[in-house]
Scaffold this motif. Structure first.
Motif, PDB file in Angstrom:
ATOM      1  N   GLN A   2      -3.322   1.151 -13.819  1.00 58.36           N
ATOM      2  CA  GLN A   2      -3.139  -0.170 -14.415  1.00 58.36           C
ATOM      3  C   GLN A   2      -4.263  -1.119 -13.997  1.00 58.36           C
ATOM      4  N   TRP A   3      -4.559  -1.122 -12.720  1.00 56.66           N
ATOM      5  CA  TRP A   3      -5.525  -2.096 -12.206  1.00 56.66           C
ATOM      6  C   TRP A   3      -6.957  -1.737 -12.574  1.00 56.66           C
ATOM      7  N   GLN A   4      -7.252  -0.428 -12.675  1.00 54.71           N
ATOM      8  CA  GLN A   4      -8.581  -0.031 -13.157  1.00 54.71           C
ATOM      9  C   GLN A   4      -8.825  -0.577 -14.562  1.00 54.71           C
ATOM     10  N   ALA A   5      -7.791  -0.518 -15.378  1.00 49.93           N
ATOM     11  CA  ALA A   5      -7.912  -1.010 -16.751  1.00 49.93           C
ATOM     12  C   ALA A   5      -8.134  -2.523 -16.792  1.00 49.93           C
ATOM     13  N   MET A   6      -7.734  -3.211 -15.715  1.00 52.53           N
ATOM     14  CA  MET A   6      -7.891  -4.668 -15.631  1.00 52.53           C
ATOM     15  C   MET A   6      -9.177  -5.061 -14.902  1.00 52.53           C
ATOM     16  N   GLY A   7      -9.986  -4.065 -14.518  1.00 51.79           N
ATOM     17  CA  GLY A   7     -11.250  -4.336 -13.859  1.00 51.79           C
ATOM     18  C   GLY A   7     -11.138  -4.537 -12.359  1.00 51.79           C
ATOM     19  N   ILE A   8     -10.018  -4.118 -11.752  1.00 53.43           N
ATOM     20  CA  ILE A   8      -9.837  -4.266 -10.302  1.00 53.43           C
ATOM     21  C   ILE A   8     -10.328  -2.982  -9.628  1.00 53.43           C
ATOM     22  N   PRO A   9     -11.313  -3.067  -8.726  1.00 55.68           N
ATOM     23  CA  PRO A   9     -11.868  -1.860  -8.093  1.00 55.68           C
ATOM     24  C   PRO A   9     -10.825  -1.094  -7.291  1.00 55.68           C
ATOM     25  N   GLU A  10     -11.032   0.204  -7.193  1.00 55.69           N
ATOM     26  CA  GLU A  10     -10.069   1.054  -6.501  1.00 55.69           C
ATOM     27  C   GLU A  10      -9.920   0.672  -5.029  1.00 55.69           C
ATOM     28  N   GLU A  11     -11.009   0.231  -4.408  1.00 56.28           N
ATOM     29  CA  GLU A  11     -10.923  -0.125  -2.988  1.00 56.28           C
ATOM     30  C   GLU A  11     -10.033  -1.351  -2.757  1.00 56.28           C
ATOM     31  N   ASP A  12      -9.825  -2.152  -3.791  1.00 55.77           N
ATOM     32  CA  ASP A  12      -8.961  -3.323  -3.631  1.00 55.77           C
ATOM     33  C   ASP A  12      -7.493  -2.942  -3.467  1.00 55.77           C
ATOM     34  N   CYS A  13      -7.160  -1.700  -3.780  1.00 55.91           N
ATOM     35  CA  CYS A  13      -5.775  -1.251  -3.601  1.00 55.91           C
ATOM     36  C   CYS A  13      -5.335  -1.327  -2.144  1.00 55.91           C
ATOM     37  N   GLU A  14      -6.294  -1.404  -1.212  1.00 54.52           N
ATOM     38  CA  GLU A  14      -5.954  -1.450   0.213  1.00 54.52           C
ATOM     39  C   GLU A  14      -5.888  -2.869   0.756  1.00 54.52           C
ATOM     40  N   LYS A  15      -6.282  -3.857  -0.032  1.00 56.18           N
ATOM     41  CA  LYS A  15      -6.342  -5.238   0.441  1.00 56.18           C
ATOM     42  C   LYS A  15      -4.990  -5.942   0.283  1.00 56.18           C
ATOM     43  N   PRO A  16      -4.784  -7.082   0.981  1.00 57.42           N
ATOM     44  CA  PRO A  16      -3.562  -7.872   0.766  1.00 57.42           C
ATOM     45  C   PRO A  16      -3.478  -8.332  -0.686  1.00 57.42           C
ATOM     46  N   LYS A  17      -2.322  -8.134  -1.257  1.00 58.12           N
ATOM     47  CA  LYS A  17      -2.099  -8.466  -2.664  1.00 58.12           C
ATOM     48  C   LYS A  17      -1.232  -9.721  -2.717  1.00 58.12           C
ATOM     49  N   ILE A  18      -1.789 -10.779  -3.258  1.00 56.73           N
ATOM     50  CA  ILE A  18      -1.182 -12.108  -3.169  1.00 56.73           C
ATOM     51  C   ILE A  18      -0.746 -12.586  -4.554  1.00 56.73           C
ATOM     52  N   ASN A  22       0.829  -1.203   0.000  1.00 58.90           N
ATOM     53  CA  ASN A  22       0.000   0.000   0.000  1.00 58.90           C
ATOM     54  C   ASN A  22       0.868   1.259   0.000  1.00 58.90           C
ATOM     55  N   PHE A  23       0.432   2.241  -0.790  1.00 58.22           N
ATOM     56  CA  PHE A  23       1.144   3.513  -0.883  1.00 58.22           C
ATOM     57  C   PHE A  23       0.150   4.640  -0.644  1.00 58.22           C
ATOM     58  N   PRO A  24       0.625   5.820  -0.222  1.00 55.57           N
ATOM     59  CA  PRO A  24      -0.288   6.931   0.074  1.00 55.57           C
ATOM     60  C   PRO A  24      -1.204   7.242  -1.112  1.00 55.57           C
ATOM     61  N   ARG A  25      -2.481   7.387  -0.807  1.00 60.88           N
ATOM     62  CA  ARG A  25      -3.484   7.636  -1.853  1.00 60.88           C
ATOM     63  C   ARG A  25      -3.111   8.889  -2.643  1.00 60.88           C
ATOM     64  N   GLY A  26      -3.094   8.760  -3.937  1.00 60.87           N
ATOM     65  CA  GLY A  26      -2.772   9.891  -4.800  1.00 60.87           C
ATOM     66  C   GLY A  26      -1.294  10.048  -5.097  1.00 60.87           C
ATOM     67  N   SER A  27      -0.437   9.299  -4.388  1.00 57.66           N
ATOM     68  CA  SER A  27       0.991   9.379  -4.661  1.00 57.66           C
ATOM     69  C   SER A  27       1.299   8.752  -6.025  1.00 57.66           C
ATOM     70  N   TYR A  28       2.522   8.963  -6.513  1.00 58.82           N
ATOM     71  CA  TYR A  28       2.901   8.439  -7.828  1.00 58.82           C
ATOM     72  C   TYR A  28       2.670   6.939  -7.914  1.00 58.82           C
ATOM     73  N   LEU A  29       3.212   6.164  -6.957  1.00 56.71           N
ATOM     74  CA  LEU A  29       3.089   4.712  -7.036  1.00 56.71           C
ATOM     75  C   LEU A  29       1.642   4.267  -6.891  1.00 56.71           C
ATOM     76  N   TRP A  30       0.886   4.920  -6.019  1.00 54.45           N
ATOM     77  CA  TRP A  30      -0.534   4.568  -5.885  1.00 54.45           C
ATOM     78  C   TRP A  30      -1.273   4.851  -7.182  1.00 54.45           C
ATOM     79  N   ALA A  31      -1.023   6.005  -7.759  1.00 54.08           N
ATOM     80  CA  ALA A  31      -1.787   6.451  -8.922  1.00 54.08           C
ATOM     81  C   ALA A  31      -1.523   5.586 -10.151  1.00 54.08           C
ATOM     82  N   VAL A  32      -0.259   5.295 -10.419  1.00 61.08           N
ATOM     83  CA  VAL A  32       0.038   4.533 -11.641  1.00 61.08           C
ATOM     84  C   VAL A  32      -0.415   3.083 -11.492  1.00 61.08           C
TER      85      VAL A  32
END
Length: 565
Positions: A25-41, A11-21
């Motif tokens: 990428q993930w929005q384009a793959m159909g991954i909801p924005e709220e999933d950015c906060e979940k464990p990524k496996i 997880n990176f600060p919301r709106g930061s470079y790493l969070w945003a890019v």
């Protein structure tokens, strides 16, 4: 499930470079924005259409990803190299097989560490992917579970059981002329009836059992029939469990402690598993940086660990019978008085916790300590003037009439030359066939076809009359004759094996656990002075990188760390 209690590294600060890019990428793959906060496996998948070992893994990955999502995580499937001995062993004299183990490790590092993912579920299959995944887990030290993805169904030929072992053996017999080629063709059409790894207790099934014995796979998950209901049940359980492991921050190095390695060594010894497990376990210990000497454990624990199961190729039981008897969990229960019961596992509990209340289903297939299937160890580490750093032999569980073999050496630098000599009846009874230049550096990557020579000796009818010595490694299916493998130091590094000449007397003694060259020291000094290092194989690509950087077997033949800085 416990409430999240810690910040995730993904997880990176919301709106930061790493969070945003990443979000883009993930929005384009159909991954909801709220999933950015979940464990990524990471779901580590070595799927490949090159071999049956890997052809079913996409089906397993789908089930694991569904379970991760249901448990509150976000799965990301990543791919690795997928080496199969019987397919990718065709090129470079087989050098890509072991070298690909370390490539798997680095594939995982690049994806998981580069993306800063939070955990891994590794889909284990053929021989080299299992240690490659364990090595990555130990190196990266992010929460990880390994999922054994099953063994293939074997078949019948002319009313007799046939599997890949028989195809391998008889293909070499055909080169010697003792089996008709049409018989080999017939066997090859019937030997494999489903996806999955070799059905015998070769390297793949041995390493699946190692995963569970180490505590890195869920209890009761190894071995298992590929595509069975049980395999999918275990895969779902692993997908659910990994999410909580991430929140609990239960890491591989919390599990891969010295006691866990001692448990795994005892498990391998008690089934007479693949010799390759020795160097693979050492490689995992090296990556875990825990100081464990796996070769020393096999040397010390071998004489005191009973053989409790006889599964093909060392015994008559099928792997299906071993699974039905309870598999690794039953084996651990029978071994429990000898185990370190306090070490942690991926369940979060200890070995003792995982075995509480459990009873083996068949005490004839997996026997108690008081009633072993063999009085002597099925794997023996030898030392001596020819192997000051060690060598391995797999005597099996049948009591041998000959436990000491002494005879003149006949030396070969390639497996092709050795097989040709056997075919032409140029290897006398009573001799010790020396096959060298097949070590981690000289092969490189232990390519060189030592197993082919073993089966050629058998096909020539010399299995009880000719011993073999090699710095190469053997297929996990090999359990024939007096064959000493992985002699260290290897010949390409100037080990004593490099100084052996035709006619020298070599003595192999299983009772004293020694392998010696009966040549005067002053003669060896003269030979040493005249010896020149052989020209290295391969000067480009991955095999060059491997050859230049591989370490000794004592470290598991892993790529060495740069200590110059």
């Amino acid at each position: 499930m416990n409430a999240p209690a810690r910040k995730l590294r993904s997880n990176f600060p919301r709106g930061s470079y790493l969070w945003a890019v990443r979000n883009a990428q993930w929005q384009a793959m159909g991954i909801p924005e709220e999933d950015c906060e979940k464990p990524k496996i990471a779901v580590v998948n070595s799927s490949s259409e090159l071999a049956a070992c890997y052809s079913h893994l996409d089906q397993v990955a789908k089930v694991v990803k569904e379970a991760i999502r249901a448990a509150g995580g976000v799965p990301f499937e990543i791919r690795t190299a997928a080496p199969s001995d019987f397919v990718t062993g065709a090129g470079a004299r087989g050098a890509y097989m072991l070298a690909a183990r370390d490539l798997v490790t680095n594939d995982i590092e690049a994806a998981v560490e580069g993306a800063q993912l939070d955990g891994m579920v590794c889909l284990t299959s053929c021989d080299k992917t299992v240690p490659g995944q364990l090595m990555a887990a130990a190196r990266l030290n992010v929460p990880t579970i390994l999922v054994p993805c099953g063994y293939q169904a074997s078949g019948e030929y002319k009313g007799q059981h046939v599997d890949i072992e028989e195809v391998f053996i008889h293909s070499m017999h055909a080169q010697i002329g003792s089996t008709p080629v049409d018989e080999v063709i017939g066997m090859s059409r019937c030997a494999i009836r489903s996806p999955g790894v070799c059905s015998g207790l070769g390297t793949a099934n041995t390493m699946h059992i190692v995963c569970e014995a180490l505590g890195m796979a869920l209890p009761g998950s190894a071995p298992v029939a590929a595509l069975s209901d049980k395999m999918f049940t275990d895969a779902r359980a692993a997908g659910a469990r990994i999410v909580q492991m991430v929140w609990d921050d239960l890491k591989p190095r919390d599990i891969l402690q010295p006691g866990a390695f001692a448990n795994a060594v005892k498990a391998v010894l008690s089934i007479g598993g693949s010799l390759n497990a020795v160097k693979h376990l050492q490689a995992v210990a090296t990556e875990a940086q825990n100081g464990v000497d796996v070769y020393g454990l096999f040397e010390r624990l071998g004489p005191e660990t009973p053989v409790l199961a006889g599964v093909r190729p060392i015994g008559e039981h099928l792997i299906e019978e071993f699974e039905a008897a309870g598999g690794c969990r039953a084996l651990m229960k029978q071994l429990q008085p000898l185990l370190d019961n306090g070490v942690r596992t991926v369940t979060g509990g200890s070995v003792a916790d995982n075995l509480t209340g459990y009873q083996p289903a068949n005490a004839e297939v997996i026997r108690p300590i008081a009633r072993p299937v063999a009085p002597r160890p099925a794997i023996v580490l030898l030392r001596g003037s020819l192997a000051p750093e060690g060598a391995l032999i797999k005597p099996g569980i049948v009591e041998r009439k000959v436990r000491r073999f002494s005879g003149p050496a006949i030396c070969f630098d390639t497996s092709d030359a050795a097989v040709a000599a056997l075919r032409d009846k140029q290897v006398p009874s009573g001799s010790v066939l020396v096959h060298r230049g097949a070590g981690a550096c000289g092969g490189p990557a232990m390519g060189g076809g030592a197993s082919r020579v073993v089966f050629a000796i058998d096909g020539a009818g010399l299995g009880d009359e000719v011993a073999m010595l090699t710095d190469g490694h053997l297929s996990g299916l090999v359990c024939k004759g007096i064959v000493v493998a992985e002699v260290a130091p290897e010949a390409a590094l100037g080990g004593p094996l490099a100084l052996v000449q035709d006619g020298d007397t070599i003595t192999i003694d299983l009772d004293t656990r020694r392998v010696d060259l009966e040549v005067a020291p002053q003669v060896l000094e003269q030979r040493r002075a005249a010896w020149t290092k052989p020209s290295p194989q391969f000067d480009r690509g991955w095999l060059q990188i491997y050859r230049r950087n591989v370490g000794p077997l004592a470290q598991g033949a892993v790529l060495t760390r740069d200590t110059a800085e």
